[in-house]
Design a protein around this motif. Structure first.
Motif, PDB file in Angstrom:
ATOM      1  N   ASP A 116      13.173   1.908  -1.720  1.00 51.83           N
ATOM      2  CA  ASP A 116      14.270   0.977  -1.975  1.00 51.83           C
ATOM      3  C   ASP A 116      13.694  -0.420  -2.150  1.00 51.83           C
ATOM      4  O   ASP A 116      13.011  -0.934  -1.253  1.00 51.83           O
ATOM      5  N   VAL A 117      13.949  -1.035  -3.309  1.00 53.44           N
ATOM      6  CA  VAL A 117      13.452  -2.381  -3.605  1.00 53.44           C
ATOM      7  C   VAL A 117      14.641  -3.334  -3.661  1.00 53.44           C
ATOM      8  O   VAL A 117      15.496  -3.229  -4.541  1.00 53.44           O
ATOM      9  N   ASN A 118      14.695  -4.257  -2.715  1.00 47.12           N
ATOM     10  CA  ASN A 118      15.788  -5.216  -2.644  1.00 47.12           C
ATOM     11  C   ASN A 118      15.352  -6.445  -1.867  1.00 47.12           C
ATOM     12  O   ASN A 118      14.449  -6.347  -1.014  1.00 47.12           O
ATOM     13  N   PRO A 119      15.970  -7.597  -2.126  1.00 49.14           N
ATOM     14  CA  PRO A 119      15.612  -8.797  -1.367  1.00 49.14           C
ATOM     15  C   PRO A 119      15.967  -8.687   0.113  1.00 49.14           C
ATOM     16  O   PRO A 119      15.309  -9.283   0.959  1.00 49.14           O
ATOM     17  N   GLU A 120      17.018  -7.912   0.427  1.00 50.11           N
ATOM     18  CA  GLU A 120      17.466  -7.757   1.806  1.00 50.11           C
ATOM     19  C   GLU A 120      17.728  -6.284   2.098  1.00 50.11           C
ATOM     20  O   GLU A 120      17.986  -5.489   1.194  1.00 50.11           O
ATOM     21  N   THR A 121      17.661  -5.945   3.372  1.00 54.71           N
ATOM     22  CA  THR A 121      17.955  -4.574   3.766  1.00 54.71           C
ATOM     23  C   THR A 121      19.427  -4.270   3.477  1.00 54.71           C
ATOM     24  O   THR A 121      20.270  -5.162   3.385  1.00 54.71           O
ATOM     25  N   GLY A 152      12.314   4.786   9.117  1.00 55.06           N
ATOM     26  CA  GLY A 152      11.682   5.769   9.987  1.00 55.06           C
ATOM     27  C   GLY A 152      11.392   7.107   9.330  1.00 55.06           C
ATOM     28  O   GLY A 152      10.784   7.985   9.956  1.00 55.06           O
ATOM     29  N   LEU A 153      11.777   7.286   8.058  1.00 51.74           N
ATOM     30  CA  LEU A 153      11.538   8.553   7.370  1.00 51.74           C
ATOM     31  C   LEU A 153      10.149   8.575   6.745  1.00 51.74           C
ATOM     32  O   LEU A 153       9.707   7.591   6.152  1.00 51.74           O
ATOM     33  N   VAL A 154       9.484   9.703   6.848  1.00 49.65           N
ATOM     34  CA  VAL A 154       8.157   9.853   6.254  1.00 49.65           C
ATOM     35  C   VAL A 154       8.229   9.688   4.738  1.00 49.65           C
ATOM     36  O   VAL A 154       7.312   9.137   4.123  1.00 49.65           O
ATOM     37  N   HIS A 155       9.301  10.136   4.125  1.00 44.70           N
ATOM     38  CA  HIS A 155       9.441  10.107   2.667  1.00 44.70           C
ATOM     39  C   HIS A 155      10.239   8.892   2.171  1.00 44.70           C
ATOM     40  O   HIS A 155      10.615   8.851   0.993  1.00 44.70           O
ATOM     41  N   GLY A 156      10.488   7.943   3.063  1.00 40.56           N
ATOM     42  CA  GLY A 156      11.248   6.769   2.669  1.00 40.56           C
ATOM     43  C   GLY A 156      10.483   5.481   2.899  1.00 40.56           C
ATOM     44  O   GLY A 156       9.624   5.396   3.780  1.00 40.56           O
ATOM     45  N   HIS A 157      10.786   4.472   2.086  1.00 41.03           N
ATOM     46  CA  HIS A 157      10.103   3.180   2.228  1.00 41.03           C
ATOM     47  C   HIS A 157      10.981   2.067   1.676  1.00 41.03           C
ATOM     48  O   HIS A 157      11.652   2.240   0.650  1.00 41.03           O
ATOM     49  N   GLY A 202       0.799  -1.221   0.000  1.00 36.50           N
ATOM     50  CA  GLY A 202       0.000   0.000   0.000  1.00 36.50           C
ATOM     51  C   GLY A 202       0.828   1.267   0.000  1.00 36.50           C
ATOM     52  O   GLY A 202       0.496   2.235  -0.701  1.00 36.50           O
ATOM     53  N   ARG A 203       1.913   1.291   0.764  1.00 40.21           N
ATOM     54  CA  ARG A 203       2.732   2.501   0.835  1.00 40.21           C
ATOM     55  C   ARG A 203       3.428   2.772  -0.497  1.00 40.21           C
ATOM     56  O   ARG A 203       3.544   3.928  -0.919  1.00 40.21           O
ATOM     57  N   THR A 204       3.871   1.703  -1.159  1.00 37.68           N
ATOM     58  CA  THR A 204       4.492   1.870  -2.473  1.00 37.68           C
ATOM     59  C   THR A 204       3.500   2.465  -3.460  1.00 37.68           C
ATOM     60  O   THR A 204       3.825   3.396  -4.211  1.00 37.68           O
ATOM     61  N   LYS A 205       2.282   1.940  -3.476  1.00 37.09           N
ATOM     62  CA  LYS A 205       1.259   2.455  -4.379  1.00 37.09           C
ATOM     63  C   LYS A 205       0.912   3.905  -4.048  1.00 37.09           C
ATOM     64  O   LYS A 205       0.670   4.712  -4.956  1.00 37.09           O
TER      65      LYS A 205
END
Length: 278
Positions: free
Chosen positions: A238-243, A252-257, A4-7
């Motif tokens: 950020d899209v990745n299999p691992e952090t 923790g950033l409002v503008h980050g996911h 949902g957040r990505t969309k």
């Protein structure tokens, strides 16, 4: 696979007028069978010694043993030339067609897969260079010279020697000195002349949404691009299999996911989502 957040971030970006920028790394070429060469695939035997990618891909090593460095890179080029774009590459090309002038792709990949007909990208910035080209190692000019087709078509192994005739094809046509692969080596710095440093930082300033795919952000410029986007109230996914380093920055950033997923699947899902919204 989009949450949902990505969309939400995507829809906000589509409703705005700023750039939607993709920042991609080696993970996007993994499904094409191209190894990162940072791991065991990159190790190289010189005599009785094993050299790491971090030592082979350097100006220091080139100055000491240019023939062996070229042999290592020609082996890499051979693998890249035999590879084919995967569905993630093709999805990026489709996304550019949908977004038009609002699309930008900043790629760390040097494999040339963004230039194939089925995966062609126009608004593309290669920040680590391009293995299809070489340039004078003595910097006698700004010219880039295409790697001779002979090298690119031939399937090379780790054992393939560098012959005298081949070495002649690696001579700078202007000054007669040795050429070097047109890539950013581990002991070099980003610049505008070859690696679009200033241009990509300007792009980040104009980016409303940056989607990072298939890179851990281990080098300096990708981190700066993320930070520059965030500093101008842009959002970053950020899209990745691992952090990784970038997902840690976004925590923790409002503008980050952070969206956990594989590159090819994520890019296909993003293309499908954008397609549904015209």
């Amino acid at each position: 696979m989009l949450d949902g957040r990505t969309k939400e971030f995507l829809q906000e970006a589509l409703d705005g007028d700023r750039l939607i920028t993709f920042l991609v790394g080696a993970g996007t070429s993994a499904d094409s069978g191209i190894p990162t060469f940072r791991g065991k695939e990159g190790f190289w035997t010189i005599g009785s010694k094993n050299a790491t990618p971090q030592s082979m891909g350097t100006k220091k090593m080139f100055d000491v043993n240019a023939d062996e460095v070229w042999r290592w890179f020609l082996y890499r080029i051979s693998i890249c030339e035999q590879a084919k774009p995967n569905l993630g590459h093709i999805a990026l090309s489709s996304i550019e067609k949908r977004l038009g002038a609002r699309f930008a792709l900043i790629s760390q990949n040097v494999d040339g897969l963004h230039f194939r007909p089925e995966s062609l990208i126009n608004n593309l910035y290669l920040i680590h260079g391009d293995l299809r080209y070489m340039r004078c190692a003595d910097e006698c000019s700004k010219a880039l010279y295409a790697i001779p087709l002979f090298f690119r078509e031939q399937i090379r192994s780790r054992e393939t020697p560098l012959t005298f005739d081949e070495k002649q094809k690696l001579i700078c046509p202007k000054c007669g000195e040795m050429t070097r692969p047109h890539v950013l080596w581990f002991d070099e710095y980003y610049n505008e002349k070859y690696y679009h440093l200033d241009t990509t930082l300007r792009i980040a300033k104009s980016t409303g949404l940056m989607i990072v795919v298939g890179t851990s952000g281990a080098t300096n410029l990708p981190q700066r691009l993320v930070e520059r986007t965030l500093s101008r109230n842009g959002k970053v996914i950020d899209v990745n299999p691992e952090t990784n380093i970038i997902s840690d920055k976004l925590r923790g950033l409002v503008h980050g996911h952070y969206l956990q997923g594989k590159s090819t699947e994520a890019l296909q899902a993003l293309e499908e989502y954008l397609g549904e919204r015209g």
